[in-house]
Enzyme design. Sequence first.
Site, PDB file in Angstrom:
ATOM      1  N   GLU A   1       0.864  -1.179   0.000  1.00 45.20           N
ATOM      2  CA  GLU A   1       0.000   0.000   0.000  1.00 45.20           C
ATOM      3  C   GLU A   1       0.902   1.231   0.000  1.00 45.20           C
ATOM      4  OE1 GLU A   1      -3.694   2.100   2.452  1.00 45.20           O
ATOM      5  OE2 GLU A   1      -2.291   0.791   3.518  1.00 45.20           O
TER       6      GLU A   1
ATOM      7  N   ASN B   1      10.150   6.906   0.222  1.00 44.83           N
ATOM      8  CA  ASN B   1       9.456   7.676  -0.797  1.00 44.83           C
ATOM      9  C   ASN B   1       9.013   6.757  -1.932  1.00 44.83           C
ATOM     10  OD1 ASN B   1       8.845   9.510  -3.014  1.00 44.83           O
ATOM     11  ND2 ASN B   1       9.985  11.074  -1.881  1.00 44.83           N
TER      12      ASN B   1
ATOM     13  N   ASP C   1      -3.150  11.956  -1.700  1.00 43.20           N
ATOM     14  CA  ASP C   1      -3.256  13.407  -1.816  1.00 43.20           C
ATOM     15  C   ASP C   1      -3.684  13.753  -3.243  1.00 43.20           C
ATOM     16  OD1 ASP C   1      -2.806  16.193  -1.993  1.00 43.20           O
ATOM     17  OD2 ASP C   1      -1.226  16.065  -0.475  1.00 43.20           O
TER      18      ASP C   1
ATOM     19  N   ASP D   1     -12.143   9.673  -2.566  1.00 43.86           N
ATOM     20  CA  ASP D   1     -13.431  10.374  -2.518  1.00 43.86           C
ATOM     21  C   ASP D   1     -13.379  11.619  -3.396  1.00 43.86           C
ATOM     22  OD1 ASP D   1     -11.680  11.859  -0.829  1.00 43.86           O
ATOM     23  OD2 ASP D   1     -13.435  12.860   0.006  1.00 43.86           O
TER      24      ASP D   1
ATOM     25  N   THR E   1     -10.305   2.426   4.974  1.00 43.59           N
ATOM     26  CA  THR E   1      -9.247   3.192   5.622  1.00 43.59           C
ATOM     27  C   THR E   1      -9.884   4.163   6.610  1.00 43.59           C
ATOM     28  OG1 THR E   1      -9.190   5.093   4.141  1.00 43.59           O
ATOM     29  CG2 THR E   1      -8.035   3.108   3.398  1.00 43.59           C
TER      30      THR E   1
END
Length: 212
Positions: free
Chosen positions: A44, A96, A118, A154, A191
């Site tokens: 993930e 990263n 993000d 979302d 989540t």
Amino acid sequence: MRLRNKPWAEEKLADYPKYVIQQPKSHKGQWKEVFENNNPLYIEVGTGKGRFITEMAKAHPDVNFIGIELAKRVIVSALDLLIEADLPNVKLMNVNANDLHGFFAKGDVSRVYLNFSDPWPKNRHEKRRLTYETFLKVYESILPEKGEVHFKTDNQGLFESSLMSISRYGMLLTYVSLDFHNSDYQGNIMTEYEERFSQKGNRIYRLEAHFQ
């Protein structure tokens, strides 16, 4: 909500090598030895506080999982979950996502999860989105042929740009939902963000795609 700085986070991550991979580059091509089995490895990218990766590991003991998170102040919360759960099939990496090809060889990873990344909504920040072509190239370099990417958000704008980016890259979309929580999909694990956003009435979008 802005998370407060945790100056002790780096030391805590170093104190738990059982759960946090300390030198991931040294394990490239040898992850089966790390987990001491031949089970597939799912990662993930942007694991946040770790709820998804921990619950996935509980639900799928025959799969190995690694949660990847750059922010130390966030990943220590995931570490707390792992310490409590004490699962043999899940670990964390504080690295990263740009550097994944330095930690995993081709075929080391069988599936990549991207959950509530993000959105970087401004056009000038497009290249920072985890579904941008440069990131897709990194995922392709560590996944086997037809390796899968699963993505949830979302944010409608991010979802639309992700559909375009994935399609342009030549990946095959195998599942697309514009209202995931009202679909017939079975076995979803939420989540922290997903639960919060869905309680507010936000629509959840999801896709699955694989490289060809």
